[in-house]
Design an enzyme around this catalytic site. Structure first.
Site, PDB file in Angstrom:
ATOM      1  N   HIS A  17       3.056   2.346  12.840  1.00 43.05           N
ATOM      2  CA  HIS A  17       2.280   3.422  13.271  1.00 43.05           C
ATOM      3  C   HIS A  17       3.338   4.109  14.475  1.00 43.05           C
ATOM      4  CE1 HIS A  17      -1.371   1.460  11.812  1.00 43.05           C
ATOM      5  NE2 HIS A  17      -0.521   1.299  10.624  1.00 43.05           N
ATOM      6  N   HIS A  59       0.810  -1.049  -0.064  1.00 45.90           N
ATOM      7  CA  HIS A  59      -0.137   0.120   0.082  1.00 45.90           C
ATOM      8  C   HIS A  59       1.016   1.253   0.031  1.00 45.90           C
ATOM      9  CE1 HIS A  59       0.352   0.797   4.514  1.00 45.90           C
ATOM     10  NE2 HIS A  59       0.230  -0.554   4.513  1.00 45.90           N
ATOM     11  N   ASP A  79       6.033   0.572   7.374  1.00 45.63           N
ATOM     12  CA  ASP A  79       4.810   0.209   7.030  1.00 45.63           C
ATOM     13  C   ASP A  79       4.141   1.258   6.083  1.00 45.63           C
ATOM     14  OD1 ASP A  79       2.312  -0.600   7.038  1.00 45.63           O
ATOM     15  OD2 ASP A  79       1.328   0.162   9.067  1.00 45.63           O
ATOM     16  N   ASP A  87      -0.567   4.424   1.237  1.00 42.85           N
ATOM     17  CA  ASP A  87      -0.975   5.488   2.155  1.00 42.85           C
ATOM     18  C   ASP A  87      -0.171   5.201   3.632  1.00 42.85           C
ATOM     19  OD1 ASP A  87      -2.460   3.013   2.196  1.00 42.85           O
ATOM     20  OD2 ASP A  87      -3.890   3.559   3.662  1.00 42.85           O
ATOM     21  N   GLU A 101       3.897  -6.331   3.456  1.00 43.34           N
ATOM     22  CA  GLU A 101       3.848  -5.678   4.802  1.00 43.34           C
ATOM     23  C   GLU A 101       5.116  -6.204   5.651  1.00 43.34           C
ATOM     24  OE1 GLU A 101       1.722  -3.466   5.816  1.00 43.34           O
ATOM     25  OE2 GLU A 101      -0.294  -3.662   5.060  1.00 43.34           O
ATOM     26  N   GLU A 109      -5.240   1.475   2.700  1.00 43.82           N
ATOM     27  CA  GLU A 109      -5.152   0.437   3.119  1.00 43.82           C
ATOM     28  C   GLU A 109      -5.406   0.461   4.755  1.00 43.82           C
ATOM     29  OE1 GLU A 109      -3.813  -2.666   5.871  1.00 43.82           O
ATOM     30  OE2 GLU A 109      -2.928  -0.783   5.505  1.00 43.82           O
ATOM     31  N   GLU A 110      -4.889   1.767   5.411  1.00 46.93           N
ATOM     32  CA  GLU A 110      -5.051   1.744   6.656  1.00 46.93           C
ATOM     33  C   GLU A 110      -6.180   2.125   7.093  1.00 46.93           C
ATOM     34  OE1 GLU A 110      -2.575   1.381   8.524  1.00 46.93           O
ATOM     35  OE2 GLU A 110      -0.677   1.587   7.322  1.00 46.93           O
TER      36      GLU A 110
HETATM   37 ZN   LIG Z   1       0.621  -1.676   6.696  1.00 47.72          ZN
END
Ligand SMILES: [Zn+2]
Length: 387
Positions: free
Chosen positions: A359, A74, A108, A76, A168, A142-143
């Protein structure tokens, strides 16, 4: 001979980290990859997502015919969180003295998505793929909802895919199964009135309170557990209702987050919520609605397939260390990509970055691990597809 030096690889990651894609604006990363692919005569297509001009997927292919190996990441990222607690600029890739590259999305998962894109070019230029197709699918959204993966799925991009790798962060072990996630909004509708004359209105809070009580009571009796993924979880996390202390509230709502497993999946939760709704609605005047607004199913495979075996055995050779197959409580785009696939489908999640970094403040990926993953994918994909 590789096309990209380690400096080139870091430059690409650095460029896309500078493009801010906090739950939006993925199109600029898609355009960046499209330009890069153009330089090596790889055709690609930008596909808008959520009817937005700023949210977009990118798809590119090399090779031809079947089997088709889908590879995905992803574009984002999540918000920076408390910006003041960052020791590095979140949107400027910065190397520390230990060789870690810091920035939002470094783990991520812009490193994973970049590694896949660079590997695609390396394989094309080396001419090492002589069977089948590699389909690169970079996603938006995705998030939060996996809207990009949902778009790919709905437009048929998964129909002919025989195997799927998601990059991922999972550098310590290939993942073959993960939990699903679900968010449900429960709304209670009432009628406002002055609190001195409640009989003229209908209090929206009371049925919602009943709902929460009955729901928790019913869920406490749910007794399921998966050997690999553990138990499902359900939590009421947000509640709102009313706006003035001397007015009868005409609106109340509560939000719930669930983590689901195949033995108690998203449908089971929806069913449970609707049973409780019916029960509370037996009282006169109650109007409730149950609305799942994030719905990403668990992904379960047997791990008995060539993709995961090739990934594990080649990783052990390439990185010269032991890798165990594992599971994760996180959710990925595979929830949508694999909607029509069964447990025999070939799926693996394996990419650069420590999952614990996702994150986080000061998020990082090891420079060595990231650059090695480009070379790892470059060798793995033809090895898997070639006959
Ligand atoms: Zn991710």
């Amino acid at each position: 001979m590789s096309i990209f030096s380690d400096e080139d690889k870091v430059k690409v990651l650095s460029d896309i980290i500078e493009i801010q894609t906090i739950n939006d604006n993925e199109i600029e990363v898609a355009q960046y990859f499209q330009q890069l692919f153009n330089n090596y005569d790889i055709e690609s297509k930008i596909i808008n997502v959520e009817g937005s001009n700023t949210r977009a997927n990118l798809v590119a292919e090399i090779g031809s015919g079947s089997p088709v190996l889908g590879v995905s990441g992803h574009m984002d990222v999540v918000t920076t969180g408390d910006r003041d607690s960052w020791n590095y600029e979140p949107f400027k890739l910065t190397e520390d003295e230990d060789g870690n590259l810091h920035g939002r999305g470094s783990a991520d998962m812009k490193s994973g998505t970049a590694a896949l894109a660079l590997a695609l070019i390396e394989i094309k230029e080396a001419g090492t793929l002589n069977n089948g197709t590699i389909r690169f699918m970079a996603t938006a959204g995705e998030e939060i909802t996996s809207s990009g993966a949902e778009t790919f799925y709905k437009q048929g991009y998964m129909n002919d895919v025989d195997a799927l790798l998601i990059a991922e962060p999972s550098q310590d072990g290939p993942v073959y199964t993960h939990k699903g996630t679900m968010d449900i909004r429960v709304t209670s509708k009432g009628k406002s009135a002055h609190s001195s004359m409640p009989e003229l209105g209908f209090n929206a809070i009371n049925p919602l309170a009943d709902f929460i009580h009955y729901l928790n009571e019913a869920y406490s009796k749910v007794d399921v557990k998966s050997d690999i993924l553990g138990t499902p979880t359900m939590n009421g996390t947000v509640i709102n209702g009313g706006d003035q202390v001397n007015s009868i509230p005409d609106h109340a709502e509560a939000l719930f987050n669930m983590r689901t497993i195949p033995d108690f999946d998203n449908e089971d939760f929806e069913k449970l919520f609707n049973q409780i709704k019916e029960r509370v609605e037996q009282a006169k005047g109650v109007q409730l609605s149950v609305e799942p607004y994030v719905n990403r199913v668990p992904v379960y495979t047997t791990a008995n397939n060539k993709l995961i075996k090739d990934t594990q055995s080649f990783a052990q050779t390439f990185f010269n260390k032991e890798f165990n197959l594992t599971s994760t409580t996180a959710t990925t785009d595979a929830s949508f990509f694999m909607k029509d696939k069964d447990e025999d489908f070939s799926f693996v999640m394996f990419g650069p970055g420590d999952p614990g970094q996702a994150h986080q403040v000061d998020e990082y990926v090891s420079k060595t691990v990231y650059t090695q993953f480009v070379d790892f994918y470059t060798e793995l994909f033809p090895k898997y597809l070639n006959r």
